[in-house]
Every structure is written in structure tokens, then in C-alpha cells.
Design a protein around this motif. Structure first.
Motif, mmCIF file in Angstrom:
data_model
loop_
_atom_site.group_PDB
_atom_site.id
_atom_site.type_symbol
_atom_site.label_atom_id
_atom_site.label_comp_id
_atom_site.label_asym_id
_atom_site.label_seq_id
_atom_site.Cartn_x
_atom_site.Cartn_y
_atom_site.Cartn_z
ATOM 1 N N ALA A 15 -17.010 75.050 -53.358
ATOM 2 C CA ALA A 15 -18.120 75.887 -52.708
ATOM 3 C C ALA A 15 -17.754 76.465 -51.410
ATOM 4 O O ALA A 15 -18.554 77.405 -50.878
ATOM 5 C CB ALA A 15 -17.895 74.120 -51.918
ATOM 6 N N ASP A 16 -16.393 76.983 -51.535
ATOM 7 C CA ASP A 16 -16.119 77.998 -50.954
ATOM 8 C C ASP A 16 -16.591 79.025 -50.799
ATOM 9 O O ASP A 16 -16.825 80.447 -50.664
ATOM 10 C CB ASP A 16 -14.429 78.135 -50.650
ATOM 11 N N ALA A 17 -16.203 79.632 -52.216
ATOM 12 C CA ALA A 17 -17.095 81.201 -52.676
ATOM 13 C C ALA A 17 -18.173 81.178 -52.731
ATOM 14 O O ALA A 17 -18.568 82.271 -52.077
ATOM 15 C CB ALA A 17 -16.891 80.808 -54.277
ATOM 16 N N ARG A 18 -18.751 79.639 -52.551
ATOM 17 C CA ARG A 18 -20.498 80.434 -52.313
ATOM 18 C C ARG A 18 -20.348 80.667 -50.381
ATOM 19 O O ARG A 18 -20.978 81.036 -50.735
ATOM 20 C CB ARG A 18 -20.947 79.064 -52.366
ATOM 21 N N ARG A 19 -19.831 80.475 -49.734
ATOM 22 C CA ARG A 19 -20.099 80.844 -48.138
ATOM 23 C C ARG A 19 -18.842 81.582 -47.988
ATOM 24 O O ARG A 19 -19.379 82.895 -47.356
ATOM 25 C CB ARG A 19 -18.881 79.713 -47.812
ATOM 26 N N PHE A 20 -18.065 82.457 -49.252
ATOM 27 C CA PHE A 20 -16.959 83.564 -48.341
ATOM 28 C C PHE A 20 -17.040 84.985 -49.561
ATOM 29 O O PHE A 20 -16.667 85.657 -49.466
ATOM 30 C CB PHE A 20 -15.335 83.133 -48.329
ATOM 31 N N ALA A 70 -8.550 89.240 -51.300
ATOM 32 C CA ALA A 70 -9.100 88.625 -49.988
ATOM 33 C C ALA A 70 -10.296 87.178 -49.674
ATOM 34 O O ALA A 70 -10.917 87.221 -48.917
ATOM 35 C CB ALA A 70 -8.763 88.469 -48.349
ATOM 36 N N VAL A 71 -10.550 86.452 -51.316
ATOM 37 C CA VAL A 71 -11.501 85.596 -50.941
ATOM 38 C C VAL A 71 -10.724 84.258 -51.948
ATOM 39 O O VAL A 71 -9.999 84.128 -52.327
ATOM 40 C CB VAL A 71 -12.196 85.862 -52.772
ATOM 41 N N PRO A 72 -11.292 82.897 -51.394
ATOM 42 C CA PRO A 72 -11.085 81.986 -52.266
ATOM 43 C C PRO A 72 -10.551 81.713 -53.942
ATOM 44 O O PRO A 72 -11.605 82.398 -54.771
ATOM 45 C CB PRO A 72 -12.254 81.062 -52.127
ATOM 46 N N GLY A 73 -9.773 81.947 -53.614
ATOM 47 C CA GLY A 73 -9.264 82.045 -55.431
ATOM 48 C C GLY A 73 -8.568 83.095 -56.243
ATOM 49 O O GLY A 73 -8.277 83.317 -57.241
ATOM 50 N N GLY A 74 -8.665 84.400 -54.744
ATOM 51 C CA GLY A 74 -8.325 85.241 -55.052
ATOM 52 C C GLY A 74 -6.619 85.927 -55.592
ATOM 53 O O GLY A 74 -5.788 86.543 -56.276
ATOM 54 N N GLY A 75 -6.270 84.803 -55.260
ATOM 55 C CA GLY A 75 -4.563 84.486 -55.631
ATOM 56 C C GLY A 75 -4.039 84.514 -57.028
ATOM 57 O O GLY A 75 -4.656 84.189 -57.775
#
Length: 450
Positions: A241-246, A437-442
Motif C-alpha cells: 500500500a505504501d509503495a502505491r503512494r510513494f 528512499a522508498v517503502p521496502g528500499g532498505g
């Protein structure tokens, strides 16, 4: 002037801050031996079959003999470096669709401990088992020269070469069982890594890396394919869901390892490049990197630019003038040496560098972007990068070449139009891959995040 010194003059490249030992003419890539790898593949073929369900006890034929030989090769390498490798053989009893009765699964693993951050681990792996047309046929000769004697020889050669050096992080060399029966050896090693509490920085899986000719006559000895997943296998509903936004569909850790190695490749050898393939593996197929991805660890797969389906997963035979079977005469050892040099350079770079940060970007409804991250062990500084959302690669020059802070304010940069990323820089100049610097990028499993 050699290539590493030329690259060192270019601040925007990976090799500008990579220790010279990683890829110059006197460094480890120069020590790769085609002859040694040919001898290794010939020895693997000599075991007749290395099918996972073949004999574990026969001294000359079957998977057991092959595994014991690989362990002995690691021990020889360790003796030559003064005991720098710890050889372990994780095992488990497994059964499944292609293993009707429980069988002992064993991986052959050599661990070269890091001098500064031994818990940060880079893994190079290949599967030692082989098969013919019928995946359940454990008795027929299955030479498995290219699939995956080539990858196993690469792993053994990488250990011989890199064990002569010391690195801040740990390098793990692994010959895995059970790939053809269902990626069991990959899961066994992923579980072992988790049990050890390792922070897995990257997994380089090498599966079918020693051929250049396709069954249709196409030839390519100038490229190697590097497969990397897009959306993370361990993504949660929240991550998606965060990836859809960011954003973040194209910025898994594996994808940024792929970019890192592709950039590195041009400085290792002039006539060899990475063809990045942006999917987790070949269409409808899989390899031992997948169990690591499922646990949230960054992993990629190297494979030949051109597969030869007549000499892969085939019974030994001749039909209508066409020979079939995975035999050593169908291999290209000069090509295998190229793939090995690239793996060695990547392992050296990754083992020397700190972990990448896990940055976040805040740009909503403002004319600037704030990028923040937490300090990284072993990092003396950081650099900040960007690329357009539709661009495949990071820009050639960083936005911020070096900062000792853990945040930057990018005035005038409207974040809607960009993907931002940060890499760590060690005191000796070694650099990590860029983490987006995106959701799940770490680069750590999502299950470990708060």
C-alpha cells in the motif's frame, strides 16, 4: 594506467572509491584460472550423477561423493590461507513432491570471517546437484557440467582467490544440494543464515554460467544476465500500500544490487557487460536465490546470456544427428572465467563496504525534499543520489558527494518527480550499493522492521 586507476579519477563511479585490490591487474580478478575451473568441472562430471536422491555413501559416484570432494576443496583452500575458512555442512531431512521419501539434504559451506563486521555477510552460491530429463531419475548419468558444475567451479575458484585477502565483512561460499528437486539447498542455507543471526547484505547465486551457444545457433560471450526481483517477495500489505503512494516498484534491494554490479562490470573487463533482467528469475522457473528473497534478504541470479536447452536437463543421447546432454565439451571456459572475475570483484566490493542505509524521503506538498537515515556501522560518510522515476539507472553524479550527517535538505528538488537514494562510504573509500528512499528500499528483511 590500469582500469582501476582510471576509474579512481571518476568520483561518480563505484570503483572511484573501491579499494584497488578489487579489480586491478594485480588484484584478485587477475588470479582466476580457467584451467582450475575446467579441472573442477571435469571432477564433478566424473561422479556420474549428482542427483539429490543418488547415493550419499558411495565413494566415487553420486551426490555424497561430490559433496565430500567440494568440502575437501574448501579445506585445501583454507589450509593455504592459514585456516581462514571455516567449513560447515548444514543438513536437514526433507521430503516433498520431488522427494517422495525423506532424504538428508546437505550444503557445503565455507565461511571467511570479516575483520571488522563479521556479522555482515555476502554469500556466493551455486547448486552441486544435477539431473537428466526425468527429474526423478537418480540412476542415469547426469554430468551437470554447465548446470551447475559451472557455478560450483566458480564458487570454489572465488574462495581460492579471495581467501588470500582480508575484508571488513564476511564472505560465505556455498555449494548447495537439492536445487533440481525444489530449491531445498537454498532454503537450507537461508535458514542456516537466519539461525546464525547474520545480516545478509547480498546473495549472488550462480546457476548455468559457463556456456555461450544457444540451441538455435545464437552466440553471446559478451554479456551475462543478472536477474533481480521488483516488488519484494517479503512485502506486507502495508508495504504494498505504501509503495502505491510513494513508489518503489523498481527499487528492491536486489534491483539496486543489480545496478551496482552492472556499473562495476565495465571496470572489471573491457569486453563483458551485465544485461540486467528485471524479474526474479527466468519465465516460469526458479533458482536458489528465491528462498533468500522470500525471507527478505537481497539476492540476485547470474546466468548465461544464451541458454542451450539441448544441453540442459537432458538424457545423454543422439537423435536425428543432434546430441543432447549437459556435457563439458559444450562449455566455454573463457566465458566462465569472465563471469567468475565479475563475481569476485562484486564480492570484494560488497564485503569491503558497510551496509547501505535505509533512507526515507519527505517531499509532500513542498518545494524541497528532506532525506533522512540512521547511522550505519562502519560508515564514515554518505552520498545522496537521484534518478527520474522512469530512468533505469541512478544519475552519473551524486546530488551530495559526501556528508557525515544523517539527513540532507535538497532545496528546490520537488520529490514527486524523483527517486532518491543514499549509499554508505567506509573510511577506506569503499562504497555500498545505493538504497532507495522508498517503502521496502532498505536491505534488511521487512519482518525485522519496527
Amino acid at each position: 594506467m590500469n582500469k582501476i586507476l582510471v576509474a579512481a579519477a571518476l568520483s561518480a563511479t563505484i570503483l572511484s572509491s573501491l579499494p584497488a585490490s578489487a579489480s586491478d591487474e594485480t588484484g584478485p580478478t587477475a588470479s582466476v584460472s580457467e584451467a582450475r575451473m575446467r579441472t573442477d568441472v571435469a571432477k564433478l562430471v566424473s561422479f556420474g550423477t549428482r542427483h539429490t536422491l543418488s547415493s550419499d555413501t558411495d565413494p566415487r559416484r553420486g551426490i555424497g561423493a561430490a559433496r565430500r570432494w567440494a568440502a575437501d576443496e574448501f579445506r585445501k583452500t583454507s589450509k593455504a590461507c592459514g585456516g581462514c575458512l571455516e567449513v560447515v555442512m548444514p543438513e536437514a531431512m526433507v521430503s516433498g513432491t520431488r522427494i517422495p521419501a525423506p532424504v538428508k539434504m546437505v550444503d557445503v559451506v565455507a565461511i571467511q570471517r570479516g575483520t571488522e563486521r563479521p556479522n555482515e555477510v555476502v554469500i556466493v552460491e551455486a547448486h552441486i546437484d544435477s539431473r537428466v530429463t526425468d527429474v526423478m531419475d537418480a540412476k542415469s548419468d547426469a554430468p551437470g557440467a554447465n548446470d551447475d558444475g559451472s557455478g560450483t567451479a566458480l564458487v570454489l575458484e572465488a574462495a581460492r582467490v579471495l581467501s588470500k585477502r582480508k575484508f571488513a565483512g564476511t564472505i560465505v561460499y556455498a555449494a548447495l544440494s537439492g536445487e533440481e528437486q525444489g530449491l531445498y539447498g537454498g532454503k537450507l542455507l537461508a535458514d542456516y543464515a537466519k539461525k546464525q543471526g547474520w545480516t545478509v547484505k547480498a546473495v549472488l547465486n550462480n546457476d548455468i554460467v559457463g556456456g555461450t551457444h544457444g540451441s538455435d545457433g545464437l552466440v553471446d560471450d559478451k554479456n551475462v544476465r543478472l536477474f533481480s526481483e521488483g516488488p519484494r517477495a517479503d512485502a506486507t500489505d502495508k508495504t504494498r500500500a505504501d509503495a502505491r503512494r510513494f513508489g518503489g516498484e523498481n527499487d528492491s534491494p536486489g534491483r539496486n544490487i543489480s545496478r551496482f554490479i552492472a556499473e562495476l562490470a565495465g571496470h572489471v573487463q573491457d569486453d563483458f557487460a551485465v544485461r540486467q533482467v528485471w524479474r526474479a528469475d527466468r519465465l516460469g522457473r526458479g533458482g536458489d536465490q528465491l528462498p533468500f528473497l522470500e525471507q527478505g534478504n537481497p539476492a540476485v541470479r547470474f546466468s548465461v546470456a544464451i541458454e542451450d536447452y539441448d544441453h540442459q536437463h537432458q538424457d545423454l543421447r543422439t537423435e536425428n544427428g543432434v546430441t543432447y546432454g549437459d556435457t563439458i565439451d559444450e562449455m566455454d571456459f573463457a566465458y566462465l572465467a569472465k563471469v567468475t572475475r565479475l563475481n569476485i570483484a562484486a564480492l570484494a566490493a560488497l564485503a569491503a563496504a558497510p551496509m547501505p542505509p535505509a533512507p526515507t524521503a519527505d517531499a509532500a506538498v513542498k518545494t524541497w525534499t528532506d532525506v533522512t537515515w540512521k547511522p550505519v556501522a562502519g560508515a564514515a560518510a554518505y552520498s545522496v543520489w537521484r534518478r527520474r522515476t522512469d530512468a533505469p539507472s541512478w544519475e552519473a553524479q551524486p546530488l551530495v558527494a559526501r556528508t557525515t550527517e544523517t539527513s540532507v535538505k535538497l532545496d528546490g528538488l520537488r520529490g514527486d518527480d524523483w527517486i532518491l537514494g543514499v549509499r554508505s562510504i567506509a573510511a577506506d573509500g569503499s562504497v555500498s550499493p545505493i538504497a532507495a528512499a522508498v517503502p521496502g528500499g532498505g536491505f534488511t528483511p521487512l519482518a525485522q522492521l519496527p
